[in-house]
Design a protein around this motif. Structure first.
Motif, PDB file in Angstrom:
ATOM      1  N   VAL C  14      -5.289   1.889  11.923  1.00 44.41           N
ATOM      2  CA  VAL C  14      -5.471   3.150  10.996  1.00 44.41           C
ATOM      3  C   VAL C  14      -4.321   3.714  10.239  1.00 44.41           C
ATOM      4  CG1 VAL C  14      -6.088   5.605  11.090  1.00 44.41           C
ATOM      5  CG2 VAL C  14      -7.577   3.740  12.640  1.00 44.41           C
ATOM      6  N   LEU C  15      -3.157   3.716  11.074  1.00 43.85           N
ATOM      7  CA  LEU C  15      -1.992   4.123  10.520  1.00 43.85           C
ATOM      8  C   LEU C  15      -1.588   3.196   9.434  1.00 43.85           C
ATOM      9  CD1 LEU C  15      -0.247   6.601  11.578  1.00 43.85           C
ATOM     10  CD2 LEU C  15       1.356   4.825  12.787  1.00 43.85           C
ATOM     11  N   GLY C  16      -1.792   1.870   9.431  1.00 43.50           N
ATOM     12  CA  GLY C  16      -1.454   0.950   8.437  1.00 43.50           C
ATOM     13  C   GLY C  16      -2.131   1.004   7.043  1.00 43.50           C
ATOM     14  N   VAL C  17      -3.591   1.220   7.607  1.00 48.28           N
ATOM     15  CA  VAL C  17      -4.117   1.537   6.476  1.00 48.28           C
ATOM     16  C   VAL C  17      -3.787   2.821   5.562  1.00 48.28           C
ATOM     17  CG1 VAL C  17      -6.537   2.175   5.512  1.00 48.28           C
ATOM     18  CG2 VAL C  17      -6.107   0.301   7.244  1.00 48.28           C
ATOM     19  N   LEU C  18      -3.645   3.920   6.333  1.00 50.82           N
ATOM     20  CA  LEU C  18      -2.970   5.012   5.704  1.00 50.82           C
ATOM     21  C   LEU C  18      -1.972   4.926   4.984  1.00 50.82           C
ATOM     22  CD1 LEU C  18      -3.828   7.976   8.380  1.00 50.82           C
ATOM     23  CD2 LEU C  18      -4.790   7.747   5.929  1.00 50.82           C
ATOM     24  N   LEU C  19      -0.878   4.193   5.486  1.00 54.80           N
ATOM     25  CA  LEU C  19       0.314   4.223   4.715  1.00 54.80           C
ATOM     26  C   LEU C  19       0.321   3.107   3.673  1.00 54.80           C
ATOM     27  CD1 LEU C  19       2.696   3.726   7.975  1.00 54.80           C
ATOM     28  CD2 LEU C  19       2.530   5.831   6.335  1.00 54.80           C
ATOM     29  N   ALA C  20      -0.545   2.179   3.869  1.00 54.61           N
ATOM     30  CA  ALA C  20      -0.652   1.251   2.546  1.00 54.61           C
ATOM     31  C   ALA C  20      -1.240   2.156   1.372  1.00 54.61           C
ATOM     32  CB  ALA C  20      -1.815   0.264   2.837  1.00 54.61           C
TER      33      ALA C  20
END
Lengths: 327, 457, 301
Positions: C14-20
């Motif tokens: 989730v963090l990865g998707v958000l940051l992307a």
């Protein structure tokens, strides 16, 4: 008439040179060196010899074979590093450990950055801290010396180490001090146990006064360190004298005087402006006390100086001299 | 009251005033003099004589080439031999007027007697015009035309005239000898200057290493009764004789970057200039000679000589026994800010204060080593600059950073290079950086001016 | 245990998707519109960032070249005609081919020819030395020998010859960027066309003093006698204030000037054979004789 020389002005130079300044530092260190010889005997002479000779040898070898530059031995900076390293080690340190310290000091901390003037951290301190981390046994247990050429005696720990351990065991500062018979007068003249250079506070202060009189260093950095240490200790000790040691004790132990007078004032790794020096000194003093009170190492001076060394470029950038006719 | 000095930096070179006890002597006239047309800051003068012309001492031979320029007078009587390029002390060709000396006949109207004239004329405009006609320039080193300094821009007000008797450069003793031997004239000159600037107080500033001069001038002031003139004893410190530092020392006011002394209400004149002003106003005598210290440990004879402007250096040296074999450097001026003489055949100018010989050991520069960041240069800099930083920026020609770090404020006093233990030629390098910064500032000012003019149209 | 692993994976994803997402949005928002041809031009540049073209570096040159209406004012001396042809192809402009140039040091005041009268002891920089005085020789125009040009060269094409005290240009490495010419406070270094097979003729002196003065200062100086200009049959040599200058555009490399120069101030380089001065002088004499005869005949008729 031979050919006349032509050059831009000025046409004369002061007598100062890098070499003369370093020589002054060596002279200033002599009382402390002699005291360490007197108290610790031939083994300290051995440590000192190994340290100075290997520093010189390494500097020569690196400039000659790796950097292929003219030799910089004449500026005596390697001698200063050698003496300071030796003064920062216990006299019982085996010769090969001293040599490793010299390799780290000269090879890693000084020459990797491009030699004198380029290094970020004080070479002797980097050497010492490397040894402290890598060879804690040699670095933290001390044998009580029996004077010149005397045999080894009781193994002990430094006052700071004793107190640190005692406090962990739940005792109060007062009890521990009484139990071990620490006395400030003794610390001032013959503080047995610890690094060789810590043995005689008066000898170190004598050297410091000499450097100030010769205008080799300015006293601001050293004095702010002393003041900050004293003030911090006063506050904590005032709040809880059982848990925290007092200002006089902290000033006289753990190589604080050696560090504040000779290591923190190293030109290369200290700020140039007066106010920069004050910030630097406050930082060292405060960090030293924090490490002593709350860290797992009993001593904090070396670490505090190295940490503040890292901030010097920033401090130099922030604090400038007051310019003439400008606000 | 403790002795005053300037606020920041400074160094203490050994003062080496070995010629201090030599009385001022007149140098015999040379067979030929060569008078440069560029003896002052500003536009070169325009020669008004031609080869073959007969001239007398004090006769105008070149006229000002602009407002900031000065008259040049013949310093000898004789025949003009040539007008053309001749190498100056730096070996660069400059127009010189060559005059062959025949006798010593002065122009009528010049009072060559020693009688002291203390009556000061009341008309200030006439005084300034006399100073201009006499070709008086600042003799403290910069050779700025004095009449320009005495005509401050409208709106600025002078509060104090400072007569610079610091002579903070080692070896130099000419101002000291003038104060001792011609103190009366200097005091009258100072009184004239203070009257011209609007009857403001006038301070003669002298460093503590010249107690005889201080006592003598105090005596003279008391004797002559000039209430507006006083003496201030300053601490010994180089570069106290620098205009900005001297104003700071005497008045505790600092002239801002790029500003003129008048912006803080000060006008500074050298002791030699005060004497020249006296000569011009009271005696009608133009600036045709000055006192030059000839000195150096390796030089056989020390002397303070009254020398006609345009005398070749070789002639001066030969009169005193020739250039010694162990002299490695000849300097026009003091050892801190003087110019090394590349061409000893060159002749003196109005602003020449000394001929100094240094031996190889005294002057040879040691090889440059690594900067140890000791900060001694920054401690020494009287302008509060950071030479170690400026030299780095100068090497990389970073004009913006040079300007931000005030390279343009450098007064080229040499304290940084003098004090550097690593023997880094700081000032040599910073001079180029100062040039870059000043160039950028001037270019910007010119652009702003052009834009303003365009906007007007 | 499994729970922990699943949670970890979930949070990180989730963090990865958000940051992307944030990165994507920021990139879109702050996107700088740039002509894609700038990148293309920059790619074909030599990448030395020497500043020889007059811009701060290759990228700055590319930006200027793309903006300009033609390539007349923008030329990369380092890349030469090859690179400029590529640039022209990308931008669709025409490019005028320029003759390849090389830096030429116009001073031959060697230590021998130009005795040192004093010793310079300041910072070893020509700029500092030039600001101080006329130099350590009698010649106030010649090379100061501190090597500012060597320091300015980013291609290692210049070096000081300790025997002569003068800089030497390595023609192979020189890219004619002109940095040395700018660095020289005496303006001795000139960019000249390389010439056919590298052959060229030039006056290796810039001393503007009158003959006797120049000669006293340096045995190899151009004394402004004008013999070369009189001899040249191609009108390639002009006399400017006591020095001769050879116009490379007009010079036919006949080497007659070199042969007649009394001080050897004229240099010819890269010629296959050494100059036979006597032969050339004989040729000139022959020509003059013929011309004189022709003139005589013309006078007769």
């Amino acid at each position: 008439m031979s050919k006349m020389i032509v050059s831009p002005s000025p046409h004369i130079h002061s007598k100062d040179s890098t070499r003369s300044l370093m020589l002054d530092v060596v002279i200033a260190l002599m009382p402390a060196v002699l005291c360490s010889f007197v108290f610790y005997g031939w083994r300290e002479i051995l440590v000192m010899a190994v340290s100075v000779v290997s520093c010189l040898l390494l500097e020569w070898a690196i400039t000659r074979f790796l950097l292929k530059k003219p030799s910089t031995l004449c500026d005596l900076s390697a001698v200063v590093t050698g003496i300071l390293l030796a003064l920062n080690l216990p006299y019982t340190t085996p010769w090969w450990v001293v040599f490793i310290g010299a390799v780290v000091a000269i090879g890693v901390a000084k020459m990797t950055f491009g030699g004198l003037g380029q290094n970020i951290w004080n070479p002797a301190l980097v050497g010492r801290v490397f040894l402290l981390v890598s060879f804690p046994t040699y670095m933290t247990t001390w044998s009580m010396p029996q004077g010149l050429f005397g045999a080894d005696a009781i193994t002990g720990a430094t006052p700071l180490g004793v107190i640190n351990e005692g406090l962990m065991g739940g005792a109060s500062v007062k009890d521990i001090m009484a139990q071990h018979g620490y006395d400030y007068g003794q610390m001032l003249f013959a503080n047995l146990g610890g690094s060789a250079g810590e043995v005689c506070a008066i000898a170190l202060l004598l050297g410091f006064v000499y450097l100030c009189c010769r205008r080799v260093i300015k006293p601001w950095i050293t004095l702010t360190i002393f003041a900050t240490v004293a003030l911090t200790a006063l506050i904590f000790w005032g709040v809880n004298p059982d848990r925290f040691t007092g200002p006089v004790f902290n000033l006289l132990t753990g190589g604080l005087i050696l560090g504040a007078c000779f290591m923190a004032t190293d030109y290369v790794t200290s700020p140039m402006s007066v106010w920069g020096g004050v910030i630097f000194g406050v930082g060292i003093g405060f960090l030293t006390m924090m490490i002593r009170y709350f860290g797992s190492y009993p001593e904090g001076v070396s670490f505090a100086i190295l940490i503040m060394n890292s901030f010097v470029p920033l401090i130099n950038r922030a604090f400038h001299q007051k310019k003439f006719g400008r606000k | 009251m403790s002795k005053r000095s300037f606020a920041i930096g400074g160094v203490h070179p050994h003062d080496n005033k070995i010629a201090r006890d030599c009385r001022i002597e007149a140098l015999p006239l040379p067979p030929t003099v060569y008078l440069s047309v560029a003896q002052h800051i500003g536009a070169p003068s325009v020669p008004v004589v031609a080869p073959g012309d007969k001239v007398k001492v004090g006769q105008v031979i070149a006229e000002p080439g602009g407002f900031v320029s000065a008259y040049i007078h013949s310093s000898v009587s004789g025949t003009v031999k040539s007008v053309g390029p001749r190498a100056d002390l730096a070996g660069r060709p400059v127009t010189h007027i060559e005059i062959a000396v025949e006798g010593d006949e002065w122009l009528e109207g010049i009072d060559t007697t020693d009688t002291l004239v203390t009556e000061i004329p009341a008309d200030n405009k006439a005084i300034i015009e006399k100073v201009r006609q006499a070709g008086v320039v600042g003799l403290g080193g910069a050779t700025f035309p004095t009449h320009v300094k005495l005509s401050p821009p409208p709106g600025s007000k002078c509060e104090r005239v400072i007569i610079n008797g610091c002579e903070c450069e080692p070896y130099l003793t000419s101002d000291f000898r003038v104060l001792l031997e011609k103190g009366e004239q200097v005091v009258v000159g100072a009184a004239i200057l203070s009257q011209v600037m609007g009857n403001v107080p006038c301070t003669i500033a002298i460093e503590e290493n010249k107690p005889e001069a201080i006592a003598h001038i105090r005596e003279v002031i008391a004797k002559l009764g000039f209430g507006c003139v006083d003496v201030m004893e300053l601490k010994m410190r180089y570069p106290q004789g620098s205009e900005k530092q001297l104003i700071d020392a005497v008045m505790h006011r600092q002239v801002g970057s790029g500003g003129l002394p008048i912006s803080v209400g000060a006008v500074v004149q050298n002791v030699g200039t005060a004497l020249a002003v006296y000569d011009a106003v009271q005696k009608n005598k133009p600036l045709v000679d000055n006192v030059i210290t000839v000195t150096g440990e390796c030089f056989p004879k020390q002397a303070n000589l009254q020398v006609r402007v345009g005398t070749p250096f070789t002639y001066i040296a030969d009169c005193l026994g020739g250039v010694p074999a162990d002299a490695a450097k000849a300097i026009s001026g003091g050892p801190m800010m003087g110019k090394a003489i590349a061409n000893l055949e060159a002749s003196t100018v109005k602003g020449t204060s000394a001929l100094l010989f240094l031996s190889e050991k005294q002057t040879r520069r040691a090889p440059e080593t690594a900067c140890i960041r000791c900060g001694k240069c920054a401690d020494a800099c009287p302008m509060g600059l950071e030479p170690f930083l400026l030299q780095k920026l100068s090497r990389s020609q970073d004009v913006e950073a040079l300007e931000a770090n005030a390279a343009q404020d450098c007064i080229e006093c040499g304290c940084c290079l003098f004090s550097c233990p690593a023997h880094i030629p700081l000032l040599d390098i910073i001079r180029t950086g100062k040039g870059l910064a000043l160039g950028a500032i001037r270019a910007r000012a010119a652009a702003a001016k052009a834009a303003a003019e365009a906007a007007k149209k | 245990m499994t729970n922990t692993i699943i949670w970890t994976i979930a949070i990180i994803t989730v963090l990865g998707v958000l940051l992307a997402l944030v990165l994507f949005l920021v990139a879109k928002k702050f996107r700088v519109e740039e002509d894609p041809r700038i990148d293309e031009v920059e790619k074909v540049m030599p990448g030395a960032n020497c500043g020889g073209c007059g811009f701060a570096g290759c990228r700055a040159f590319a930006e200027a070249a793309v903006k300009a209406p033609n390539l007349d004012d923008n030329y990369c001396p380092v890349g030469g005609n090859d690179v400029m042809a590529k640039v022209a192809a990308i931008l669709g402009y025409e490019v005028k081919a320029k003759a390849p140039q090389v830096a030429v040091v116009r001073c031959n005041g060697t230590c021998e020819a130009r005795p040192r009268l004093n010793e310079y002891d300041g910072f070893a920089s020509c700029a500092v030395k030039a600001a101080l005085y006329s130099g350590d020789t009698g010649c106030s125009y010649g090379c100061l020998g501190c090597g500012d040009c060597v320091a300015a060269c980013s291609f290692g094409a210049l070096s000081m010859d300790p025997a002569t005290g003068l800089p030497v240009v390595d023609e192979e490495k020189c890219t004619a960027c002109g940095a040395c010419a700018k660095a020289c406070p005496k303006r001795i270094i000139e960019l000249r066309p390389k010439g056919p097979r590298g052959m060229r003729e030039y006056v290796s002196c810039v001393n503007r003093d009158k003959g006797p003065v120049a000669k006293r200062a340096c045995a190899n100086a151009c004394i402004g006698c004008g013999l070369c200009a009189k001899t040249c049959t191609h009108e390639a040599i002009v006399m400017e204030g006591n020095i001769a200058y050879i116009d490379p555009a007009k010079c036919k490399l006949c080497r007659e000037c070199e042969a007649v120069c009394p001080t050897g101030a004229i240099h010819g380089v890269n010629f296959p054979k050494p100059l036979d001065k006597d032969a050339v002088k004989a040729r000139i004499a022959e020509r003059k004789k013929k011309a004189a005869e022709a003139a005589k005949e013309a006078a007769h008729e």
